[in-house]
Enzyme design. Structure first.
Site, PDB file in Angstrom:
ATOM      1  N   LYS A  41       0.694  -1.415  -0.057  1.00 38.78           N
ATOM      2  CA  LYS A  41      -0.245   0.036   0.012  1.00 38.78           C
ATOM      3  C   LYS A  41       1.022   1.037   0.025  1.00 38.78           C
ATOM      4  CE  LYS A  41      -0.440  -0.213   4.931  1.00 38.78           C
ATOM      5  NZ  LYS A  41      -1.520   0.465   6.008  1.00 38.78           N
ATOM      6  N   ARG A 137      -9.984   0.296  15.107  1.00 37.62           N
ATOM      7  CA  ARG A 137      -9.754   1.010  14.086  1.00 37.62           C
ATOM      8  C   ARG A 137     -11.090   0.467  12.834  1.00 37.62           C
ATOM      9  NH1 ARG A 137      -4.298   1.376  10.394  1.00 37.62           N
ATOM     10  NH2 ARG A 137      -4.716  -0.785  10.289  1.00 37.62           N
ATOM     11  N   HIS A 166      -5.763  -7.130  13.287  1.00 38.32           N
ATOM     12  CA  HIS A 166      -4.254  -6.297  12.955  1.00 38.32           C
ATOM     13  C   HIS A 166      -4.008  -6.202  14.600  1.00 38.32           C
ATOM     14  CE1 HIS A 166      -1.250  -4.052  11.343  1.00 38.32           C
ATOM     15  NE2 HIS A 166      -1.809  -2.790  11.436  1.00 38.32           N
ATOM     16  N   ARG A 222       1.223 -10.484   6.997  1.00 39.59           N
ATOM     17  CA  ARG A 222       1.072  -9.370   6.116  1.00 39.59           C
ATOM     18  C   ARG A 222       2.450  -8.745   6.476  1.00 39.59           C
ATOM     19  NH1 ARG A 222      -3.718  -9.388   8.729  1.00 39.59           N
ATOM     20  NH2 ARG A 222      -3.042  -7.545   9.889  1.00 39.59           N
ATOM     21  N   TYR A 268      16.202  31.740   4.024  1.00 35.42           N
ATOM     22  CA  TYR A 268      14.993  32.354   4.317  1.00 35.42           C
ATOM     23  C   TYR A 268      14.870  32.594   5.813  1.00 35.42           C
ATOM     24  CZ  TYR A 268      12.317  31.288   0.123  1.00 35.42           C
ATOM     25  OH  TYR A 268      11.912  31.365  -1.057  1.00 35.42           O
ATOM     26  N   CYS A 314      14.275  24.992   1.844  1.00 32.32           N
ATOM     27  CA  CYS A 314      13.398  25.603   1.011  1.00 32.32           C
ATOM     28  C   CYS A 314      12.515  24.684   0.253  1.00 32.32           C
ATOM     29  CB  CYS A 314      14.160  26.617  -0.201  1.00 32.32           C
ATOM     30  SG  CYS A 314      15.508  27.728   0.628  1.00 32.32           S
ATOM     31  N   ASP A 316      12.370  23.884  -2.926  1.00 34.36           N
ATOM     32  CA  ASP A 316      13.212  22.887  -3.981  1.00 34.36           C
ATOM     33  C   ASP A 316      14.680  22.421  -3.835  1.00 34.36           C
ATOM     34  OD1 ASP A 316      10.702  23.237  -5.408  1.00 34.36           O
ATOM     35  OD2 ASP A 316      11.632  25.289  -5.530  1.00 34.36           O
TER      36      ASP A 316
HETATM   37  N1  PMH Z   1      -1.874  -5.267   7.800  1.00 31.84           N
HETATM   38  C1  PMH Z   1      -2.398  -4.114   8.017  1.00 31.84           C
HETATM   39  C2  PMH Z   1      -4.021  -4.097   8.319  1.00 31.84           C
HETATM   40  C3  PMH Z   1      -1.633  -2.785   8.026  1.00 31.84           C
HETATM   41  O1  PMH Z   1      -2.474  -1.705   8.374  1.00 31.84           O
HETATM   42  C4  PMH Z   1      -0.327  -2.817   8.011  1.00 31.84           C
HETATM   43  C5  PMH Z   1       0.504  -1.546   8.103  1.00 31.84           C
HETATM   44  C6  PMH Z   1       0.304  -4.098   7.722  1.00 31.84           C
HETATM   45  C7  PMH Z   1      -0.357  -5.251   7.755  1.00 31.84           C
HETATM   46  C8  PMH Z   1       1.942  -4.212   7.783  1.00 31.84           C
HETATM   47  O2  PMH Z   1       2.290  -3.826   8.995  1.00 31.84           O
HETATM   48  P1  PMH Z   1       3.953  -3.522   8.948  1.00 31.84           P
HETATM   49  O3  PMH Z   1       4.550  -2.404   7.981  1.00 31.84           O
HETATM   50  O4  PMH Z   1       4.206  -3.143  10.399  1.00 31.84           O
HETATM   51  O5  PMH Z   1       4.702  -4.968   8.638  1.00 31.84           O
HETATM   52  N2  PMH Z   1      -0.339  -0.351   8.371  1.00 31.84           N
HETATM   53  C9  PMH Z   1       0.262   0.594   8.940  1.00 31.84           C
HETATM   54  C10 PMH Z   1      -0.601   1.860   9.371  1.00 31.84           C
HETATM   55  O6  PMH Z   1      -2.013   1.761   8.889  1.00 31.84           O
HETATM   56  N3  PMH Z   1      -0.083   2.829   9.801  1.00 31.84           N
HETATM   57  O7  PMH Z   1       1.421   2.287   9.848  1.00 31.84           O
HETATM   58  C11 PMH Z   1       1.444   1.051   9.362  1.00 31.84           C
END
Ligand code: PMH
Length: 382
Positions: A41, A137, A166, A222, A268, A314, A316
């Site tokens: 993601k 969440r 999670h 995951r 700046y 700045c 850029d």
């Molecule tokens: N699964 C879910 C539902 C997640 O939101 C995330 C990471 C992962 C797996 C992977 O976690 P890891 O990167 O610790 O292995 N999500 C997020 C988040 O929402 N903010 O920081 C990490």
């Protein structure tokens, strides 16, 4: 006519060999019945989703996970055919896009499912059910919600393929909350089993849980932050359950070098004034590239040595104090290594009072990404 990918002197380098190395280290640690979702993601945490996805699949990750339907569709548009899970909430009216593209979506609300039941879509909709065991969440939280949802699922158009949760604290020293979440998962699991007899896959672990507690991981983990070579917390970094290699480095080149006499100010607000005659270099990266203004005073690497960012950053460009007059064009490393020196995302995160995850996502799309191809060219079908 466009001759190059980019005309600018700043770039991100992604070493796909390191992505593959990190996956291999985890594979060795997991038991043979646990497979890997590569979490790609947010443009693969800023690393580039399509390229990382392909390298991850080659290295043995069998599935991909993203947050948004848009991210999943992009992967499909690039010819990626492995199962893709959207872990976030999708609008009911968009499920046909998921069904058409063989994308699996997450659900947990009765009202959501009732709305989807009113809609026309072709084929079967693949679903993973999210249980909120303590993250607070998204996800269903109790037995009543679970049994109500399961009753509604008895339509052949729906295929309940998986269940997941999670963890909020799997990367911490105190594991009580983590264990509470596991216990809540187990309670919901008993109810689920009493009400559903079709096979499903389960996945609960993120990087921290999968590296630290591989024995209690189910069908999948995951794998996010650590696939990119970063430890999820300082605790896990010290424990070092597996070896990791960062894949991301950020570089630029000096575009201007001058000697400023003592008493001259820079940038700046004129917040920095030279204490003596000083060599100063200008680097063409700025806060529009994600180099936050608060990084003033931190170091970059040039000629294998540290050099301080002086004056306000700045949009850029920023300036650095040089120990000698380096030529225009000299390489400057903002994240990565030169000789025996290294600037890590952890170092920048600590300066910005944040976590390495945010640093990875912070370098904007304005900085082109270049890829070091994986040497392992296994002929895997993606
Ligand atoms: N699964 C879910 C539902 C997640 O939101 C995330 C990471 C992962 C797996 C992977 O976690 P890891 O990167 O610790 O292995 N999500 C997020 C988040 O929402 N903010 O920081 C990490």
């Amino acid at each position: 006519m466009r001759l190059k990918k980019s005309y600018r002197d700043s770039w991100v380098e992604i070493d796909l060999n390191n992505i593959q190395y990190n996956i291999e280290q985890l594979r060795h640690r997991l038991s043979h019945h646990t497979n890997i979702y590569a979490v790609v993601k947010a443009n693969a945490y800023g690393h580039g989703d399509v390229e990382v996805a392909k390298a991850a699949i080659q290295a043995g990750a069998s599935r991909l996970a993203v947050a948004l339907l848009d991210e999943a569709v992009k992967l499909r548009d690039h010819g990626i055919t492995v199962p893709i899970l959207v872990m976030g909430w999708v609008h009911p009216e968009d499920v046909s896009v998921a069904a058409d593209n063989d994308i699996t979506i997450t659900f947990f609300q009765k009202e959501w499912l009732e709305q989807v039941m009113q809609l026309e879509f072709s084929g079967r909709l693949k679903l993973h059910m999210k249980w909120d065991t303590g993250m607070g969440r998204i996800g269903l939280r109790d037995e009543k919600e679970l049994t109500e949802l399961l009753q509604l699922l008895n339509e052949p158009r729906f295929y309940l393929e998986g269940i997941f949760t999670h963890f909020a604290t799997a990367d911490e020293t105190d594991l009580n909350y983590f264990r509470d979440q596991q216990a809540r998962f187990e309670q919901l699991y008993q109810v689920f089993r009493a009400n559903w007899n079709q096979p499903v896959i389960f996945h609960t672990g993120n990087s921290a849980a999968s590296m630290r507690f591989p024995d209690v991981m189910q069908h999948y983990v995951r794998f996010g932050i650590s696939m990119y070579g970063l430890y999820p917390s300082q605790i896990v970094k010290q424990e070092k359950p597996i070896d990791l290699k960062p894949a991301f480095s950020l570089h630029s080149r000096l575009i201007h070098v001058k000697k400023l006499p003592k008493g001259e100010s820079i940038s700046y607000g004129a917040t920095y004034t030279t204490q003596e005659d000083e060599w100063t270099g200008t680097v063409p990266l700025g806060y529009a590239d994600g180099i936050r203004r608060k990084l003033q005073g931190t170091d970059v690497l040039i000629g294998g040595q540290r050099a301080e960012i002086v004056g306000k950053i700045c949009m850029d460009q920023f300036m650095i104090r040089l120990s000698k007059p380096y030529p225009v064009g000299t390489k400057v490393t903002v994240i990565g290594t030169q000789a025996d020196q290294e600037i890590t995302m952890d170092e920048l995160a600590s300066h910005l009072d944040t976590i390495n995850y945010e640093i990875a996502c912070m370098i904007s799309d304005r900085v082109p990404r270049y890829y070091i191809p994986a040497v392992n060219e296994k002929n895997t079908h993606v």
